[in-house]
Design a protein around this motif. Structure first.
Motif, PDB file in Angstrom:
ATOM      1  N   ASP A  57       0.963  -1.240   0.101  1.00 52.17           N
ATOM      2  CA  ASP A  57       0.106   0.042   0.037  1.00 52.17           C
ATOM      3  C   ASP A  57       0.979   1.258  -0.056  1.00 52.17           C
ATOM      4  O   ASP A  57       1.254   1.608   0.994  1.00 52.17           O
ATOM      5  CB  ASP A  57      -1.031   0.084   1.087  1.00 52.17           C
ATOM      6  CG  ASP A  57      -1.856   1.128   1.376  1.00 52.17           C
ATOM      7  OD1 ASP A  57      -1.835   1.786   0.293  1.00 52.17           O
ATOM      8  OD2 ASP A  57      -2.967   1.156   2.137  1.00 52.17           O
ATOM      9  N   THR A  58       0.869   1.958  -1.216  1.00 55.26           N
ATOM     10  CA  THR A  58       1.817   2.931  -1.179  1.00 55.26           C
ATOM     11  C   THR A  58       1.072   4.451  -1.749  1.00 55.26           C
ATOM     12  O   THR A  58       0.229   4.277  -2.589  1.00 55.26           O
ATOM     13  CB  THR A  58       3.116   2.825  -2.379  1.00 55.26           C
ATOM     14  OG1 THR A  58       3.393   1.474  -2.076  1.00 55.26           O
ATOM     15  CG2 THR A  58       3.853   3.870  -2.421  1.00 55.26           C
ATOM     16  N   THR A  59       1.488   5.478  -1.047  1.00 57.85           N
ATOM     17  CA  THR A  59       0.932   6.810  -1.388  1.00 57.85           C
ATOM     18  C   THR A  59       2.032   7.694  -1.611  1.00 57.85           C
ATOM     19  O   THR A  59       3.108   7.701  -0.834  1.00 57.85           O
ATOM     20  CB  THR A  59       0.376   7.342  -0.058  1.00 57.85           C
ATOM     21  OG1 THR A  59      -1.003   6.495   0.302  1.00 57.85           O
ATOM     22  CG2 THR A  59      -0.528   8.675  -0.355  1.00 57.85           C
ATOM     23  N   VAL A  60       1.908   8.469  -2.812  1.00 60.13           N
ATOM     24  CA  VAL A  60       2.966   9.558  -3.188  1.00 60.13           C
ATOM     25  C   VAL A  60       2.475  10.902  -3.004  1.00 60.13           C
ATOM     26  O   VAL A  60       1.222  11.195  -2.701  1.00 60.13           O
ATOM     27  CB  VAL A  60       2.870   9.477  -4.805  1.00 60.13           C
ATOM     28  CG1 VAL A  60       4.101  10.536  -5.044  1.00 60.13           C
ATOM     29  CG2 VAL A  60       3.388   8.028  -5.206  1.00 60.13           C
ATOM     30  N   ILE A  61       3.116  11.481  -2.309  1.00 65.37           N
ATOM     31  CA  ILE A  61       2.894  12.983  -1.852  1.00 65.37           C
ATOM     32  C   ILE A  61       3.893  13.911  -2.203  1.00 65.37           C
ATOM     33  O   ILE A  61       5.105  13.537  -2.589  1.00 65.37           O
ATOM     34  CB  ILE A  61       2.936  13.021  -0.279  1.00 65.37           C
ATOM     35  CG1 ILE A  61       4.295  12.712   0.449  1.00 65.37           C
ATOM     36  CG2 ILE A  61       2.049  11.901   0.559  1.00 65.37           C
ATOM     37  CD1 ILE A  61       4.629  13.081   1.675  1.00 65.37           C
ATOM     38  N   PRO A  62       3.437  15.128  -2.431  1.00 61.54           N
ATOM     39  CA  PRO A  62       4.553  16.270  -2.847  1.00 61.54           C
ATOM     40  C   PRO A  62       5.374  16.426  -1.869  1.00 61.54           C
ATOM     41  O   PRO A  62       4.995  16.309  -0.650  1.00 61.54           O
ATOM     42  CB  PRO A  62       3.441  17.392  -3.012  1.00 61.54           C
ATOM     43  CG  PRO A  62       2.068  17.288  -2.605  1.00 61.54           C
ATOM     44  CD  PRO A  62       2.056  15.859  -2.495  1.00 61.54           C
ATOM     45  N   ASP A  63       6.633  16.991  -2.201  1.00 63.21           N
ATOM     46  CA  ASP A  63       7.289  17.349  -1.121  1.00 63.21           C
ATOM     47  C   ASP A  63       7.003  18.328  -0.044  1.00 63.21           C
ATOM     48  O   ASP A  63       7.473  18.298   1.051  1.00 63.21           O
ATOM     49  CB  ASP A  63       8.779  17.903  -1.775  1.00 63.21           C
ATOM     50  CG  ASP A  63       9.338  16.821  -2.732  1.00 63.21           C
ATOM     51  OD1 ASP A  63       9.478  15.639  -2.601  1.00 63.21           O
ATOM     52  OD2 ASP A  63       9.754  17.302  -4.061  1.00 63.21           O
ATOM     53  N   ALA A  64       6.148  19.188  -0.374  1.00 68.59           N
ATOM     54  CA  ALA A  64       5.757  20.183   0.551  1.00 68.59           C
ATOM     55  C   ALA A  64       4.972  19.537   1.475  1.00 68.59           C
ATOM     56  O   ALA A  64       4.722  20.222   2.649  1.00 68.59           O
ATOM     57  CB  ALA A  64       4.970  21.290  -0.047  1.00 68.59           C
ATOM     58  N   SER A  65       4.286  18.275   1.532  1.00 71.51           N
ATOM     59  CA  SER A  65       3.553  17.676   2.515  1.00 71.51           C
ATOM     60  C   SER A  65       4.405  16.749   3.516  1.00 71.51           C
ATOM     61  O   SER A  65       3.740  16.068   4.219  1.00 71.51           O
ATOM     62  CB  SER A  65       2.585  16.982   1.867  1.00 71.51           C
ATOM     63  OG  SER A  65       1.788  17.779   0.821  1.00 71.51           O
ATOM     64  N   VAL A  66       5.666  16.948   3.484  1.00 69.73           N
ATOM     65  CA  VAL A  66       6.256  15.861   4.034  1.00 69.73           C
ATOM     66  C   VAL A  66       6.328  16.177   5.620  1.00 69.73           C
ATOM     67  O   VAL A  66       5.972  15.206   6.385  1.00 69.73           O
ATOM     68  CB  VAL A  66       7.799  15.912   3.705  1.00 69.73           C
ATOM     69  CG1 VAL A  66       8.794  15.339   4.564  1.00 69.73           C
ATOM     70  CG2 VAL A  66       8.268  15.141   2.330  1.00 69.73           C
TER      71      VAL A  66
END
Length: 371
Positions: free
Chosen positions: A230-239
């Motif tokens: 189960d993988t989710t990609v997020i933008p760098d600003a949301s780290v």
């Protein structure tokens, strides 16, 4: 034969300069195989002559990619193997000749007389602190079967490199547990295999920062999703916002420096700072061949910048002429943010790295280009 070796060296130098060989693992393997070939086909009579030849060819390889520490690490490791094999064989010859074990006879009447304590002229704490590393070693003595044993040791080291991914991945069960949330960034083959191995018996979630503008995180997400994770990609600003939900951060790296710092993909520093703020442990997965004895005296020189075309393409010439665009690809990460290193030889805290350096390299090979 020498001409053939020079051709092989020049071929690898050209590939390194043109970046036709990419990836730390591939570069390390190709370098180790080339050095094995040099040792095998060139003529040399003593370990000293071989060390000089390996240093000469190693400097040519390092100069092709001076910022890629992996090439220098492999050269240093091969030099360490040569010295180690020579020392073991030389000591064995000395023991067979009786030069070490022979003792002077003692007169019987001397045993009945009180003995005065004797002190060596080297009596000091120095032997407790080192192995006389400042004394120059003699590598000019010929030793029987030295070439075959050095080649055998290097072959074992190449096999260790080839098994690196499996050796690192086999430790995944000890560090990843069910229902955990793991965060990573960019793409690392070592981290990918580490997570895939854990997914065979554990069910967990992975959050991947996309690492713009290269978007390597998308490659990681595709590979993990194909393995059923189960993988989710997020933008760098949301780290920073997502870090509160994370159990641990697992990262890859291009190099590990002597102080425990990293040369890692741009964006890694932001992630580890967010992890430290939320008291989230940071684990780095990397082969031991990435460990370098070089200290980061100039941190800015360790960063790599690439063309800004992916950020601001050159079609907007009227705008580019007014601004300076910097597009960092990799940068230095401070060791204070790292909690554990997982290598192919096991897990180690940052404070243990000095032991690994002493076991794998010699101090005189730290700066190859100055040798």
């Amino acid at each position: 034969m020498v001409k053939d070796v020079n051709f092989l060296v020049e071929d690898l130098v050209a590939k390194l300069k043109r970046r036709q060989i990419t990836g730390s693992y591939t570069i390390a393997l190709e370098t180790a195989k080339l050095l094995r070939q040099i040792i095998s086909v060139t003529r040399w009579s003593t370990a000293g002559a071989l060390i000089d030849r390996i240093k000469q060819e190693g400097c040519r390889l390092v100069a092709a990619q001076p910022k890629d520490v992996v090439v220098a690490n492999i050269v240093r490791r091969v030099l360490h193997i040569i010295r180690e094999v020579y020392t073991e064989n030389r000591d064995a010859v000395d023991e067979d000749d009786g030069t070490i074990l022979a003792a002077a006879p003692v007169a019987p009447q001397a045993l009945l007389q009180p003995q005065q304590p004797s002190f060596s002229i080297h009596s000091s704490m120095f032997p407790l602190l080192g192995d006389h590393a400042d004394l120059p070693a003699d590598y000019t003595r010929p030793v029987h079967n030295l070439k075959s044993e050095i080649i055998q040791e290097i072959q074992e080291y190449i096999e260790e490199l080839e098994n690196m991914y499996s050796n690192v991945s086999s430790q995944a069960m000890d560090h990843i547990h069910s229902n955990e949330v793991i965060m990573t960034c960019g793409y690392s083959k070592t981290v990918e295999s580490f997570l895939k191995f854990a997914a065979k018996k554990r069910k967990f979630k992975v959050i991947v920062a996309e690492c713009a503008p290269t978007f390597q995180g998308h490659q990681t997400a595709l590979a993990l999703t194909a393995a059923g994770i189960d993988t989710t990609v997020i933008p760098d600003a949301s780290v920073f916002a997502m870090m509160a939900r994370v159990n641990k951060v697992i990262l890859g790296t291009s190099a590990i420096l002597a102080n425990g710092g990293l040369i890692a993909l741009s964006g890694t520093q932001t992630m580890v700072e967010a992890a430290k703020h939320h008291s989230i442990p940071v684990i780095v997965c990397a082969g031991l061949f990435k460990l370098s004895p070089v200290f980061p005296f100039d941190e800015e020189s360790l960063s790599t910048e690439v063309s800004p075309d992916s950020v601001l393409d050159f079609t907007k010439g009227h705008f580019i002429s007014e601004v300076e665009v910097i597009n960092p690809f990799s940068s230095y990460v401070d060791p204070s943010f790292i909690d554990l290193f997982i290598t192919n030889l096991g897990g180690h805290p940052p404070s243990y790295l000095y032991r690994l350096l002493n076991e794998n390299y010699d101090a005189e090979d730290t700066y190859l280009l100055k040798s």
